[in-house]
Design an enzyme around this catalytic site. Structure first.
Site, PDB file in Angstrom:
ATOM      1  N   LYS A 196       0.800  -1.236   0.043  1.00 55.95           N
ATOM      2  CA  LYS A 196      -0.025  -0.035  -0.072  1.00 55.95           C
ATOM      3  C   LYS A 196       0.933   1.097  -0.044  1.00 55.95           C
ATOM      4  O   LYS A 196       0.394   2.355  -0.589  1.00 55.95           O
ATOM      5  CB  LYS A 196      -1.007   0.092   1.253  1.00 55.95           C
ATOM      6  CG  LYS A 196      -1.960  -1.103   0.816  1.00 55.95           C
ATOM      7  CD  LYS A 196      -3.526  -0.452   1.145  1.00 55.95           C
ATOM      8  CE  LYS A 196      -4.510  -1.571   0.917  1.00 55.95           C
ATOM      9  NZ  LYS A 196      -5.909  -1.122   0.956  1.00 55.95           N
TER      10      LYS A 196
ATOM     11  N   LYS B 288      -4.060  -8.195  -8.470  1.00 55.58           N
ATOM     12  CA  LYS B 288      -5.358  -8.864  -8.325  1.00 55.58           C
ATOM     13  C   LYS B 288      -6.609  -7.971  -8.568  1.00 55.58           C
ATOM     14  O   LYS B 288      -6.294  -6.614  -8.561  1.00 55.58           O
ATOM     15  CB  LYS B 288      -5.282  -9.144  -6.794  1.00 55.58           C
ATOM     16  CG  LYS B 288      -5.678  -8.230  -5.714  1.00 55.58           C
ATOM     17  CD  LYS B 288      -6.294  -8.568  -4.528  1.00 55.58           C
ATOM     18  CE  LYS B 288      -6.732  -7.318  -3.648  1.00 55.58           C
ATOM     19  NZ  LYS B 288      -7.582  -7.335  -2.471  1.00 55.58           N
TER      20      LYS B 288
ATOM     21  N   LYS C  51     -11.582  -3.740  -5.812  1.00 57.09           N
ATOM     22  CA  LYS C  51     -12.687  -2.641  -6.047  1.00 57.09           C
ATOM     23  C   LYS C  51     -11.722  -1.216  -6.417  1.00 57.09           C
ATOM     24  O   LYS C  51     -12.362  -0.393  -7.056  1.00 57.09           O
ATOM     25  CB  LYS C  51     -13.210  -2.228  -4.644  1.00 57.09           C
ATOM     26  CG  LYS C  51     -13.775  -3.419  -4.327  1.00 57.09           C
ATOM     27  CD  LYS C  51     -14.491  -3.042  -2.822  1.00 57.09           C
ATOM     28  CE  LYS C  51     -14.986  -4.158  -2.104  1.00 57.09           C
ATOM     29  NZ  LYS C  51     -14.208  -4.523  -0.768  1.00 57.09           N
TER      30      LYS C  51
HETATM   31  P1  TYM Z   1     -11.677  -7.101   1.585  1.00 56.95           P
HETATM   32  O1  TYM Z   1     -12.688  -6.336   1.489  1.00 56.95           O
HETATM   33  O2  TYM Z   1     -10.343  -6.524   0.727  1.00 56.95           O
HETATM   34  O3  TYM Z   1     -11.901  -8.435   0.861  1.00 56.95           O
HETATM   35  C1  TYM Z   1     -13.011  -9.436   1.439  1.00 56.95           C
HETATM   36  C2  TYM Z   1     -12.488 -10.852   0.918  1.00 56.95           C
HETATM   37  O4  TYM Z   1     -12.480 -11.079  -0.310  1.00 56.95           O
HETATM   38  C3  TYM Z   1     -11.350 -11.638  -0.856  1.00 56.95           C
HETATM   39  N1  TYM Z   1     -10.841 -10.939  -1.953  1.00 56.95           N
HETATM   40  C4  TYM Z   1     -10.181 -11.717  -2.966  1.00 56.95           C
HETATM   41  N2  TYM Z   1      -9.994 -13.157  -3.309  1.00 56.95           N
HETATM   42  C5  TYM Z   1      -9.397 -13.483  -4.127  1.00 56.95           C
HETATM   43  N3  TYM Z   1      -9.140 -12.733  -5.336  1.00 56.95           N
HETATM   44  C6  TYM Z   1      -9.507 -11.516  -5.335  1.00 56.95           C
HETATM   45  N4  TYM Z   1      -9.119 -10.773  -6.234  1.00 56.95           N
HETATM   46  C7  TYM Z   1      -9.776 -10.935  -4.071  1.00 56.95           C
HETATM   47  N5  TYM Z   1     -10.220  -9.675  -3.635  1.00 56.95           N
HETATM   48  C8  TYM Z   1     -10.769  -9.616  -2.369  1.00 56.95           C
HETATM   49  C9  TYM Z   1     -10.166 -11.075   0.609  1.00 56.95           C
HETATM   50  O5  TYM Z   1      -9.075 -11.863   0.636  1.00 56.95           O
HETATM   51  C10 TYM Z   1     -11.050 -11.084   1.515  1.00 56.95           C
HETATM   52  O6  TYM Z   1     -11.137 -12.431   2.267  1.00 56.95           O
HETATM   53  N6  TYM Z   1      -9.328  -7.264   5.939  1.00 56.95           N
HETATM   54  C11 TYM Z   1     -10.374  -8.069   5.168  1.00 56.95           C
HETATM   55  C12 TYM Z   1     -11.593  -7.774   6.098  1.00 56.95           C
HETATM   56  C13 TYM Z   1     -11.721  -8.196   7.309  1.00 56.95           C
HETATM   57  C14 TYM Z   1     -11.662  -9.727   7.688  1.00 56.95           C
HETATM   58  C15 TYM Z   1     -11.478  -9.407   8.991  1.00 56.95           C
HETATM   59  C16 TYM Z   1     -11.973 -10.956   7.000  1.00 56.95           C
HETATM   60  C17 TYM Z   1     -11.583  -7.430   8.489  1.00 56.95           C
HETATM   61  N7  TYM Z   1     -11.535  -8.369   9.589  1.00 56.95           N
HETATM   62  C18 TYM Z   1     -11.554 -10.930   9.804  1.00 56.95           C
HETATM   63  C19 TYM Z   1     -11.941 -12.020   7.577  1.00 56.95           C
HETATM   64  C20 TYM Z   1     -12.055 -11.890   9.433  1.00 56.95           C
HETATM   65  C21 TYM Z   1     -10.485  -7.215   3.714  1.00 56.95           C
HETATM   66  O7  TYM Z   1      -9.932  -6.241   3.673  1.00 56.95           O
HETATM   67  O8  TYM Z   1     -11.184  -7.742   2.901  1.00 56.95           O
END
Ligand code: TYM
Length: 322
Positions: free
Chosen positions: A107, A192, A195
């Site tokens: 980041k 990857k 959003k």
């Molecule tokens: P976030 O919002 O970035 O993404 C949510 C979930 O989607 C998965 N993901 C992907 N998997 C495969 N390929 C991709 N291109 C892709 N883009 C997103 C992410 O790996 C994630 O599982 N830190 C987390 C949110 C969070 C969380 C937690 C998750 C906060 N606390 C506790 C599990 C448990 C996040 O930023 O997700």
């Protein structure tokens, strides 16, 4: 089990395939499904997060997260408990360790740690708090979140070693659900699917015309060659296929492509068809939930999440002698 998504925009196919589909395929009743709105504040403005947090709940419901089996809540609804838990965990980790977390490095890119806000540094600790407070042992996540899960494992181990009397485990060391987590790539070849790169992402809310346009211009490989982008498109196609017949068609395209035939046009047409069928169903389902339904579901979920969180916090405090 627990899963969370940051409400910084509409969900992508990457979010669904990486985290939500695996959850739906193996979750037991009583699984926690939440919207990580506090995490959203690390790199989105509060009004954007507020705008999308109910939309993400609507997405969850339309994807099949059944509120009678799972409990859904906003992270901020148990924000005090989460922040307190993070405060108890923070002394167990050094700044240097957090600076080494690869997501932080990505980041800040060329900027160095000077340009990272403190929320970004604390991100993995807050995520560990989410997991511990709901006593989750398995977390379905995409590959990008594995480093954060590792921080949570380290924190649980350290906490238990320091405060677990007679070897008792106060906190559960969480593991990723899958042996190999998914990484769906951006359609235009840049890292990857996320959003934050809308041109390379398929959003669950995209219209069929937009999907068609995005897939038609997606990066693939020359006949006879394979690359991570084409592999990722192939994965999207097979994972979203509704039946074996469609999956077999995708496999045939890949075999013919690797044999040097020019089939990418046909492959993309099938992919467009499969993705649009999935999105059409999802988008129709999405319209069935009113804001009132969603608020009611969240209210119920909050009570359950808070009860669990408070019980874990008391266990932590008792163990710490605090
Ligand atoms: P976030 O919002 O970035 O993404 C949510 C979930 O989607 C998965 N993901 C992907 N998997 C495969 N390929 C991709 N291109 C892709 N883009 C997103 C992410 O790996 C994630 O599982 N830190 C987390 C949110 C969070 C969380 C937690 C998750 C906060 N606390 C506790 C599990 C448990 C996040 O930023 O997700």
């Amino acid at each position: 089990m627990i899963t969370g998504v940051r409400p910084t925009g509409f969900l992508t196919i990457g979010n669904y395939l990486g985290a939500i589909k695996p959850l739906l395929e193996s979750a037991e009743d009583g699984t926690a499904v939440f919207v990580a709105d506090l995490h959203g504040l690390t790199d989105a403005d509060p009004s954007t997060v507020a705008k999308y947090r109910l939309e993400v709940v609507r997405d969850y419901l339309a994807l099949g997260v059944d509120s009678s089996r799972f409990y859904l809540y906003l992270q901020s609804a148990i924000g005090r408990e989460t922040a307190l838990c993070a405060s108890y965990l923070s002394p167990l980790m050094s700044v240097a360790e957090l600076l080494r977390v690869p997501t932080l490095k990505d980041k800040v890119k060329g900027g160095g740690p000077e340009s990272a806000n403190v929320a970004l540094l604390n991100y993995p600790i807050l995520m560990a708090a989410d997991i511990f407070l709901q006593q989750a042992s398995l977390v379905p996540v995409g590959e990008d979140q594995l480093a954060h899960l590792e921080v949570a494992r380290v924190l649980a181990t350290r906490f238990n070693r320091l405060y677990g009397h007679d070897g008792s485990r106060v906190l559960i060391e969480p593991k990723p659900l899958a042996l190999k987590s998914l990484r769906i790539l951006s359609l235009n070849g840049e890292g990857k699917m996320s959003k934050s790169n809308p041109a390379g992402a398929i959003f669950l809310t995209d219209s069929s015309a937009v999907v068609s346009k995005k897939i038609k211009s997606a990066v693939t490989a020359l006949p006879g060659e394979m690359n991570p982008n084409l592999e990722s498109l192939f994965l999207i196609g097979t994972l979203l296929s509704e039946n074996d017949e469609t999956r077999t068609k995708f496999e045939e395209f890949m075999t013919n492509h690797l044999a040097g035939e020019k089939v990418m046009g046909y492959f993309k047409n099938l992919l467009i068809e499969v993705v649009n069928r999935f999105l059409d169903l999802f988008q129709r389902e999405r319209k069935l939930y009113s804001n009132e339904d969603i608020l009611e579901i969240l209210e119920e979920g909050k009570d359950k999440a808070r009860e669990k969180a408070r019980s874990v916090l008391s266990d932590m405090e008792r163990a710490m002698g605090f």
